[in-house]
Design a protein around this motif. Structure first.
Motif, PDB file in Angstrom:
ATOM      1  N   ALA A 282      -2.050  -8.026 -28.076  1.00 43.08           N
ATOM      2  CA  ALA A 282      -1.170  -8.923 -27.326  1.00 43.08           C
ATOM      3  C   ALA A 282      -1.530  -8.926 -25.843  1.00 43.08           C
ATOM      4  O   ALA A 282      -1.468  -9.972 -25.174  1.00 43.08           O
ATOM      5  CB  ALA A 282       0.288  -8.514 -27.510  1.00 43.08           C
ATOM      6  N   LEU A 283      -1.919  -7.770 -25.303  1.00 44.15           N
ATOM      7  CA  LEU A 283      -2.313  -7.703 -23.899  1.00 44.15           C
ATOM      8  C   LEU A 283      -3.586  -8.500 -23.623  1.00 44.15           C
ATOM      9  O   LEU A 283      -3.839  -8.900 -22.489  1.00 44.15           O
ATOM     10  CB  LEU A 283      -2.519  -6.246 -23.481  1.00 44.15           C
ATOM     11  CG  LEU A 283      -1.243  -5.432 -23.249  1.00 44.15           C
ATOM     12  CD1 LEU A 283      -1.570  -3.955 -23.102  1.00 44.15           C
ATOM     13  CD2 LEU A 283      -0.499  -5.947 -22.030  1.00 44.15           C
ATOM     14  N   LYS A 284      -4.392  -8.729 -24.655  1.00 43.08           N
ATOM     15  CA  LYS A 284      -5.591  -9.551 -24.499  1.00 43.08           C
ATOM     16  C   LYS A 284      -5.286 -11.034 -24.737  1.00 43.08           C
ATOM     17  O   LYS A 284      -5.689 -11.894 -23.960  1.00 43.08           O
ATOM     18  CB  LYS A 284      -6.674  -9.079 -25.476  1.00 43.08           C
ATOM     19  CG  LYS A 284      -7.169  -7.665 -25.205  1.00 43.08           C
ATOM     20  CD  LYS A 284      -8.180  -7.246 -26.258  1.00 43.08           C
ATOM     21  CE  LYS A 284      -8.661  -5.813 -26.024  1.00 43.08           C
ATOM     22  NZ  LYS A 284      -9.623  -5.361 -27.078  1.00 43.08           N
ATOM     23  N   LEU A 285      -4.569 -11.309 -25.829  1.00 45.13           N
ATOM     24  CA  LEU A 285      -4.311 -12.709 -26.187  1.00 45.13           C
ATOM     25  C   LEU A 285      -3.281 -13.362 -25.272  1.00 45.13           C
ATOM     26  O   LEU A 285      -3.377 -14.560 -24.969  1.00 45.13           O
ATOM     27  CB  LEU A 285      -3.829 -12.789 -27.641  1.00 45.13           C
ATOM     28  CG  LEU A 285      -4.803 -12.353 -28.737  1.00 45.13           C
ATOM     29  CD1 LEU A 285      -4.120 -12.398 -30.097  1.00 45.13           C
ATOM     30  CD2 LEU A 285      -6.037 -13.238 -28.736  1.00 45.13           C
ATOM     31  N   PHE A 286      -2.278 -12.594 -24.861  1.00 47.79           N
ATOM     32  CA  PHE A 286      -1.151 -13.165 -24.116  1.00 47.79           C
ATOM     33  C   PHE A 286      -0.944 -12.449 -22.773  1.00 47.79           C
ATOM     34  O   PHE A 286       0.178 -12.333 -22.303  1.00 47.79           O
ATOM     35  CB  PHE A 286       0.128 -13.067 -24.961  1.00 47.79           C
ATOM     36  CG  PHE A 286       0.008 -13.671 -26.328  1.00 47.79           C
ATOM     37  CD1 PHE A 286      -0.175 -15.023 -26.498  1.00 47.79           C
ATOM     38  CD2 PHE A 286       0.059 -12.867 -27.462  1.00 47.79           C
ATOM     39  CE1 PHE A 286      -0.297 -15.584 -27.759  1.00 47.79           C
ATOM     40  CE2 PHE A 286      -0.058 -13.412 -28.733  1.00 47.79           C
ATOM     41  CZ  PHE A 286      -0.233 -14.782 -28.875  1.00 47.79           C
ATOM     42  N   ARG A 287      -2.022 -12.017 -22.157  1.00 45.44           N
ATOM     43  CA  ARG A 287      -1.877 -11.283 -20.895  1.00 45.44           C
ATOM     44  C   ARG A 287      -1.186 -12.139 -19.834  1.00 45.44           C
ATOM     45  O   ARG A 287      -0.398 -11.632 -19.027  1.00 45.44           O
ATOM     46  CB  ARG A 287      -3.234 -10.816 -20.382  1.00 45.44           C
ATOM     47  CG  ARG A 287      -3.108  -9.864 -19.189  1.00 45.44           C
ATOM     48  CD  ARG A 287      -4.446  -9.353 -18.714  1.00 45.44           C
ATOM     49  NE  ARG A 287      -4.304  -8.422 -17.603  1.00 45.44           N
ATOM     50  CZ  ARG A 287      -4.217  -7.111 -17.712  1.00 45.44           C
ATOM     51  NH1 ARG A 287      -4.258  -6.555 -18.906  1.00 45.44           N
ATOM     52  NH2 ARG A 287      -4.082  -6.342 -16.639  1.00 45.44           N
ATOM     53  N   ASP A 288      -1.457 -13.447 -19.842  1.00 44.44           N
ATOM     54  CA  ASP A 288      -0.819 -14.316 -18.844  1.00 44.44           C
ATOM     55  C   ASP A 288       0.699 -14.299 -18.989  1.00 44.44           C
ATOM     56  O   ASP A 288       1.424 -14.421 -17.995  1.00 44.44           O
ATOM     57  CB  ASP A 288      -1.351 -15.738 -18.958  1.00 44.44           C
ATOM     58  CG  ASP A 288      -1.169 -16.331 -20.353  1.00 44.44           C
ATOM     59  OD1 ASP A 288      -1.085 -15.556 -21.324  1.00 44.44           O
ATOM     60  OD2 ASP A 288      -1.097 -17.570 -20.468  1.00 44.44           O
TER      61      ASP A 288
END
Length: 483
Positions: free
Chosen positions: A415-421
């Protein structure tokens, strides 16, 4: 079973569910036998040596359906056999199924409990065990009742007990009901619980094949893994393997939960892409929702972005793509789900279920809960994201006693990679935009309701106090600490 029309499929093409009744009622022993039930056990006792059963399972390429994917026949082959082997051996079935989103084992038991009984009997014969245990959690009232009935029916027909089917083989299978917690699903922790000890993982070696339950040779398999064995023996390993779409072969139960039009569990050839499952029997996403990502195998697997759901669902293809198959029970994440809130919910579960055996788990998981909770509540800071990445390394496979903590952070890591924004926007805006949107929608709906004329809405309950904070802004451990 008196009429093929009452089945949902062909047991030769769908060995796990083909004999299920179309009306959903669980099979009794007569209906199971009419669909070919106990033929595999009869064949094994009459025509096969114990080692032949293990070899058939190896040739079929069956891999454990509990999540790890270890070769089942290879696991059985480690059990000592022959005249010098210990006289007492055990087969234990892991039916705890405490992982969020997983329900395939319950689905199999409630549809055809005799399939598991026969699979257990074949596994016991293969390793020379005379006793088996089916470990289920206390919340599974119906599966427990169905298994108890099935074991009684099998005793009455001579498939269990002394000298089954007129042979020299004797076998008893018992159902053990546990209080139930996630750690009981870990193999060695489950054995400790079965022995009335605390459900902590064990140090290895010795491995369970040589010193498991009560320090005797023990094989542990998942419900679905054992349910595959009758089909392998009855159809033959080559034919069973050919049912799959990839080299792994066979079929498996895959579940879909989330905002699909239809949720549930179905039997698919191994290697079926996730997209085909979602758009096929699940009917696609509900109107107004868009798929963003999928947890493909329960809460302890990495998130897959919606663009990658055409990967064949087997252990090798998923691993090569950098994901994990797990239990193959997929949780759909749509555009109404906050990724931060999703990770927080999962982390809270795993932190509560930690057995407290090793520091990275019992301390690290509650700490991660506190940080993600601060981000979700609008109290996060930019450096928190890098701290979480570092903490996941500290809770890695080399640092912990078992796989609970490393698996618990897989969804967060992806999730920190896919949805970091979106994590960053929580921090920059000081709030969850999903929650703010829902609040605005609720306020708009309330404005069109009985109070639309200007009368103020009645006051709601007071907000709970904010959790205590340590100096520097990081949350304290006490409010979120696992029990």
């Amino acid at each position: 079973m008196t009429d093929d029309a009452t089945r949902i499929g062909d047991p030769d093409e769908r060995p796990l569910t083909g004999a299920f009744r179309a009306d959903g009622r669980p099979l009794d022993i007569d209906e199971y036998m009419a669909a070919g039930g106990y033929e595999a056990l009869r064949t094994a006792l009459r025509d096969m040596a114990p080692g032949d059963v293990t070899q058939a399972v190896s040739d079929a390429g069956l891999r454990g359906r509990g999540g790890a994917g270890y070769a089942t026949g290879r696991k059985w082959s480690f059990v000592p056999m022959g005249d010098d082997a210990p006289p007492a051996k055990y087969v234990v079935c892991n039916g705890d199924e405490m992982e969020p989103g997983s329900f395939k084992d319950r689905f199999l038991i409630q549809g055809n409990p005799h399939l598991l009984v026969e699979g257990m009997a074949l596994a016991c014969y293969a390793i020379g065990a005379s006793t088996g245990y089916i470990f289920v959690r206390a919340q599974y009232d119906e599966p427990f009742a169905l298994l108890s009935r099935a074991l009684g029916e099998a005793h009455e027909r001579g498939y269990l007990g002394e000298r089954i089917m007129g042979t020299d083989v004797s076998l008893e299978i018992n159902v053990h009901v546990s209080v139930g917690r996630y750690m009981c699903g870990e193999a060695s922790g489950m054995l400790n619980a079965l022995q009335s000890d605390r459900a902590n993982p064990r140090w290895r070696p010795p491995h369970m094949a040589s010193a498991g339950l009560w320090s005797r040779p023990t094989v542990i398999n998942n419900v679905e893994s054992l349910c595959c064995v009758p089909g392998i023996v009855r159809l033959g390993p080559e034919r069973w393997r050919a049912l799959g779409l990839t080299d792994e072969g066979g079929t498996r139960i895959c579940g879909i939960s989330g905002r699909a039009r239809r949720t549930g569990a179905w039997e698919f050839p191994v290697g079926t892409p996730l997209r085909e499952m979602i758009e096929g029997p699940a009917g696609g996403m509900r109107d107004g929702y868009t798929l963003r990502a999928v947890l493909p195998g329960g809460a302890s697997t990495p998130l897959i972005p919606a663009d990658d759901i055409d990967i064949p669902m087997d252990f090798d293809h998923m691993k090569k793509a950098g994901y994990g198959l797990g239990t193959a029970t997929a949780l759909l994440v749509d555009d109404s789900v906050c990724p931060v809130g999703l990770c927080l919910n999962l982390l809270r579960f795993f932190a509560q279920e930690s057995c407290g055996w090793c520091t990275p788990c019992w301390a690290g998981l509650p700490w991660a809960v506190g940080v993600v909770n601060d981000i979700e509540e609008g109290r996060g800071r930019p450096e928190h994201l890098d701290l979480l990445v570092e903490q996941m390394w500290i809770m890695g496979e080399e640092m912990c006693f078992c796989d609970l903590a490393p698996s618990a952070t897989k969804a967060l890591g992806t999730a920190l990679k896919l949805f970091r924004d979106e994590f960053e926007s929580h921090i920059a805006d000081g709030r969850c935009s999903y929650r703010a949107h829902r609040s605005a929608a609720d306020a708009s709906a309330a404005g069109a309701g009985p109070n639309a004329g200007g009368s103020p809405a009645p006051p709601g309950p007071p907000s709970p106090p904010a959790p205590p904070r340590r100096p520097g802004g990081l949350p304290g451990l006490a409010p979120e600490r696992g029990r």
